[in-house]
Design an enzyme around this catalytic site. Structure first.
Site, PDB file in Angstrom:
ATOM      1  N   THR A 163      -5.380  -3.686   7.847  1.00  0.00           N
ATOM      2  CA  THR A 163      -5.392  -5.036   7.311  1.00  0.00           C
ATOM      3  C   THR A 163      -5.400  -6.029   8.468  1.00  0.00           C
ATOM      4  O   THR A 163      -5.657  -5.648   9.623  1.00  0.00           O
ATOM      5  CB  THR A 163      -4.212  -5.247   6.339  1.00  0.00           C
ATOM      6  OG1 THR A 163      -4.339  -6.524   5.723  1.00  0.00           O
ATOM      7  CG2 THR A 163      -2.868  -5.106   7.030  1.00  0.00           C
ATOM      8  N   SER A 213       0.790  -1.229   0.000  1.00  0.00           N
ATOM      9  CA  SER A 213       0.000   0.000   0.000  1.00  0.00           C
ATOM     10  C   SER A 213       0.826   1.283   0.000  1.00  0.00           C
ATOM     11  O   SER A 213       0.461   2.241  -0.697  1.00  0.00           O
ATOM     12  CB  SER A 213      -0.967   0.009   1.197  1.00  0.00           C
ATOM     13  OG  SER A 213      -1.974  -0.957   1.030  1.00  0.00           O
ATOM     14  N   ALA A 252     -11.415 -11.777   5.013  1.00  0.00           N
ATOM     15  CA  ALA A 252     -11.467 -11.344   3.614  1.00  0.00           C
ATOM     16  C   ALA A 252     -12.821 -11.641   2.994  1.00  0.00           C
ATOM     17  O   ALA A 252     -13.383 -10.821   2.244  1.00  0.00           O
ATOM     18  CB  ALA A 252     -10.354 -12.014   2.818  1.00  0.00           C
ATOM     19  N   GLY A 259      -4.231 -11.107  -6.338  1.00  0.00           N
ATOM     20  CA  GLY A 259      -4.914 -10.058  -5.593  1.00  0.00           C
ATOM     21  C   GLY A 259      -4.466  -8.644  -5.869  1.00  0.00           C
ATOM     22  O   GLY A 259      -4.991  -7.706  -5.247  1.00  0.00           O
ATOM     23  N   LYS A 273      -9.680  -5.600  11.167  1.00  0.00           N
ATOM     24  CA  LYS A 273     -10.891  -5.118  10.502  1.00  0.00           C
ATOM     25  C   LYS A 273     -12.166  -5.282  11.326  1.00  0.00           C
ATOM     26  O   LYS A 273     -13.097  -4.485  11.198  1.00  0.00           O
ATOM     27  CB  LYS A 273     -11.045  -5.794   9.140  1.00  0.00           C
ATOM     28  CG  LYS A 273      -9.927  -5.442   8.163  1.00  0.00           C
ATOM     29  CD  LYS A 273     -10.119  -6.120   6.821  1.00  0.00           C
ATOM     30  CE  LYS A 273      -8.979  -5.796   5.879  1.00  0.00           C
ATOM     31  NZ  LYS A 273      -9.167  -6.393   4.542  1.00  0.00           N
ATOM     32  N   THR A 300      -6.946 -13.885  -3.723  1.00  0.00           N
ATOM     33  CA  THR A 300      -6.736 -12.582  -3.078  1.00  0.00           C
ATOM     34  C   THR A 300      -5.291 -12.357  -2.647  1.00  0.00           C
ATOM     35  O   THR A 300      -4.912 -11.230  -2.324  1.00  0.00           O
ATOM     36  CB  THR A 300      -7.658 -12.424  -1.845  1.00  0.00           C
ATOM     37  OG1 THR A 300      -7.397 -13.477  -0.914  1.00  0.00           O
ATOM     38  CG2 THR A 300      -9.126 -12.445  -2.259  1.00  0.00           C
ATOM     39  N   ASN A 314     -11.911  -1.426   6.803  1.00  0.00           N
ATOM     40  CA  ASN A 314     -10.525  -1.415   6.316  1.00  0.00           C
ATOM     41  C   ASN A 314     -10.012   0.001   6.064  1.00  0.00           C
ATOM     42  O   ASN A 314      -8.837   0.178   5.722  1.00  0.00           O
ATOM     43  CB  ASN A 314     -10.381  -2.245   5.041  1.00  0.00           C
ATOM     44  CG  ASN A 314     -10.814  -1.496   3.795  1.00  0.00           C
ATOM     45  OD1 ASN A 314     -11.777  -0.713   3.825  1.00  0.00           O
ATOM     46  ND2 ASN A 314     -10.131  -1.724   2.689  1.00  0.00           N
TER      47      ASN A 314
END
Length: 280
Positions: free
Chosen positions: A60, A16, A129, A245, A64, A224, A85
């Site tokens: 993450t 990220s 997820a 993912g 969550k 994912t 998230n």
């Protein structure tokens, strides 16, 4: 100065920062997005820090669900799926949102070029997820959202959530060891979403046994996990369309960016940032 963070436990693998900072830089906003290791026990104190010092956060594993309870406000999406998230922080108020379902929906469309309306979705896994995305896909007009999971009670809980969300939707559950039922679900599915942690380690086997698949299945597989996995190798060997993912992370990250800034980022810039980003 860091105004945005991604947090998790573990977190060193996250792409990220490179992805989000590429989007910020493209708009002349510098590189305000950082990364921080936060354990579950540290999360309440982190929320207080974020309230005073940050403008936005991505969360993450494993935060969550806990973030649902710690947020001051929740978006409608976060309430429906019971997962957060993304934190949007303004005037000391923390709003929890979930962009994971949006990310998966748009990743499936981007990777496979199919509308989701009327499609049959099968999840491998019923953990965080799947919880964060299944209800959203049920909202998208899918005709079926079913689950293969070791703990059937968790799958049944998600199945009930999907059925409450969308009248008439089909939702069934199976254990991975129930070969007959798993093959039945795979044969009628349009998409298999691999939503477990199997594949994070290079030595991990396929999330589902090879004998459950056959060449030329009318199935698209979305894993994912964004490293190469045994399931992805199996799909390639059998000629089954498959994607990892990466695109989901890009799409959900882009939605978070828009929630924070009010600006839709350039997805190509974020994809390049994903590929080039330094994660620690």
């Amino acid at each position: 100065m860091e105004k945005y963070l991604v947090i998790g436990d573990p977190i060193g693998h996250s792409r990220s920062p490179g992805m989000q900072n590429a989007a910020f830089e493209a708009l002349g906003m510098g590189r305000p997005y950082g990364i921080r290791h936060v354990t579950p026990g540290e999360l309440p104190d982190f929320f207080e820090y974020a309230r005073e010092n940050l403008s936005g956060v991505n969360l993450t594993i494993p935060h969550k669900l806990q973030a649902v309870q710690l947020s001051d406000r929740l978006s409608g999406c976060a309430k429906r799926c019971g997962s957060v998230n993304t934190l949007i922080i303004k005037d000391g108020i923390i709003t929890g949102d979930s962009t994971d379902g949006y990310g998966l929906e748009n990743a499936l469309i981007h990777c496979f070029g199919r509308s989701l309306a009327g499609k049959r979705i099968l999840f491998c896994g019923a953990g965080g997820a799947a919880r964060a995305t299944a209800v959203h896909l049920a909202d998208c007009g899918c005709s079926e959202v079913s689950f293969i999971n070791r703990t059937v009670s968790k799958a049944e809980e998600l199945s009930a959530m999907c059925q409450r969300c969308s009248d008439g939707i089909v939702s069934e559950c199976a254990e991975p060891g129930d070969e007959k039922k798993c093959i039945e679900l795979l044969e009628r599915a349009d998409y298999l979403i691999q939503a477990t942690s199997v594949g994070l380690k290079e030595s991990d086997p396929s999330a589902l046994p090879e004998k459950y698949f056959r060449p030329g299945m009318n199935l698209c597989i979305f894993d994912t996990i964004y490293r190469r996995t045994a399931l992805q190798e199996l799909a390639d060997a059998l000629g089954i369309p498959c994607a990892n993912g990466k695109e989901m992370l890009v799409q959900q990250g882009a939605k978070s960016f828009e929630l924070w800034t009010g600006v839709k980022p350039d997805l190509e810039v974020m994809r390049r940032g994903f590929d080039e980003g330094v994660t620690n």
